[in-house]
Scaffold this active site. Sequence first.
Site, PDB file in Angstrom:
ATOM      1  N   LYS A 183       0.850  -1.190   0.000  1.00  0.00           N
ATOM      2  CA  LYS A 183       0.000   0.000   0.000  1.00  0.00           C
ATOM      3  C   LYS A 183       0.880   1.232   0.000  1.00  0.00           C
ATOM      4  CE  LYS A 183      -4.490   0.654  -0.094  1.00  0.00           C
ATOM      5  NZ  LYS A 183      -5.421  -0.168  -0.893  1.00  0.00           N
ATOM      6  N   SER A 239      -4.447  -8.272 -25.665  1.00  0.00           N
ATOM      7  CA  SER A 239      -5.705  -8.158 -24.928  1.00  0.00           C
ATOM      8  C   SER A 239      -6.447  -9.482 -24.940  1.00  0.00           C
ATOM      9  CB  SER A 239      -6.584  -7.061 -25.539  1.00  0.00           C
ATOM     10  OG  SER A 239      -6.881  -7.360 -26.888  1.00  0.00           O
ATOM     11  N   ARG A 296     -15.418 -19.186  -5.848  1.00  0.00           N
ATOM     12  CA  ARG A 296     -14.495 -20.192  -5.315  1.00  0.00           C
ATOM     13  C   ARG A 296     -13.947 -19.775  -3.958  1.00  0.00           C
ATOM     14  NH1 ARG A 296      -9.016 -21.745  -8.517  1.00  0.00           N
ATOM     15  NH2 ARG A 296      -8.591 -19.557  -8.014  1.00  0.00           N
TER      16      ARG A 296
END
Length: 531
Positions: A158, A429, A491
């Site tokens: 962070k 992509s 999941r």
Amino acid sequence: MSLSNTIKRALSASPKVLAADNPKFYAMVLDFTQSSADILEKELLKQNELKIGHDLQMREDQIKAMERSVEQKQKTIEGIFDFMLPCKSIIETNFRVRMDDGSHKVFSGYRAQHSHHRLPTKGGMRYAPDVDMDEVKALAALMTWKCAACDVPFGGGKAGITLDSKAYSVSELERITRAFAQQLNKHGFLGPAVDVPAPDMYTGEREMAWMANEYQRLNPTDLNAPACVTGKPISQGGVHGRVSATGRGVFHGTDLFINNEKYCEMIGLTTGWEGKTFIMQGFGNVGFHSARYFARKGAKCIGISEYNGDLFNENGIDILALEDYKLKNGGSIVGFPGARAWDAETEGSLIEAECDILGVCAKEKVITADNAHNIKAKILSEGANGPITPRGHEILVANKQLVIPDLYLNAGGVTVSYFEWLKNLNHVSYGRLTWQFTEDQNRAILGSVAESLAAAGHNIPVIANEELEKSIHGASEKDIVHSGLAFTMKRAGLKIMETADEFDLGLDVRTAAYISSLRKVYEVYSQAGFN
């Protein structure tokens, strides 16, 4: 389990602070982590003892050797846990930037890397006046457990700069961002294989584009340079579906639990979205997209709580109309004609009003021991980081309310960031290589069916209907991203439910999520060995 000195210092607080239930953010995260780590460590130690056992036919020296082995494994387990919890690397840097008027100003920036069990480390970069190292370390720790919960192979990180972004021009913000990127690059806290920032509070794709461009300028031979940050504009290597990813993840996680009979029975709700009411605290990116998906599934938004005013309409608030109003009115929801203003002084806090679901999508520590008893929602969806304190959480669980925790529920953003990072490393992509082939194949199938009918004497044209025509070319990048996110959240959520059952945790889904994450990180360290 013995706590490291770092954790002891972080968890220590004066009685006055504890009485007000206003813990330091990092201490709060460590509190959640530590309680879950204690449960998991005891289980691992227990399993270790059961595996060894004693054979009365063994010679005495063999038994002693086995006992030494057990003791050594216990020390290894304890050592790994002591190492897992604190931040591994932190940097505080002060750097100078030229302002538009020619003056110079010094800014403080922070970056924390919580865990290196997987690299790169990953986490957002925020601009806010109250950002400090404690907050950055807390959010980095959360990112480790968030990534592990959803099987995203990153360590937690962070960053933040202490500033009010509204007080600076665009050109000044660009120079600040580039200067911070230079500092991170110089100290080894930026790079596609090392540390990958992303947008966070008061930063977005614009800042990510500046940072990526600065990294490329400083590292012109790095072929994978665009992967040094995620959350970029599409033109700079971003991925479709990133903007709504966190809110979409909040929806998928809430959807999994609200359709689970066991959990709904424990909190006294029927399964499904239809007819449910919800209040959304925070109507920024996460709150808006979460509310949009909730409403699309049949739930009714009766309240929106924002920093400068609250709205209420028992008949329902039109989420899209409210977003349009907000965009046309300088980012404020105040005065929206589709709902009345909620008076907190006479009616109490809006988040304490009757509803089935409360989306907590604003900021940290909004529900504490001081107001948790007043919360009436049966399900609390943590779209924000750390919105509920440990003591507040205990009260909610005791009151048979389901808290779907932040480290799982708002992991949609980092999950799609992972997809963007992979796209940048692959230099292509999603869907591009199969798009035309899939369309040709599908049209060939339709043609084959038409030919077979004609051969049987049935001249019936076989054409794609409107729904098939929309997807005849196969999955677009956005389709693939949305599908991958839905699968990931499902999941991970099922794994957390399984862990809750294994440890008989009932409604304490947060502890189950932490245990699930801690176990995965522990296994990486354990199997990698010590060096």
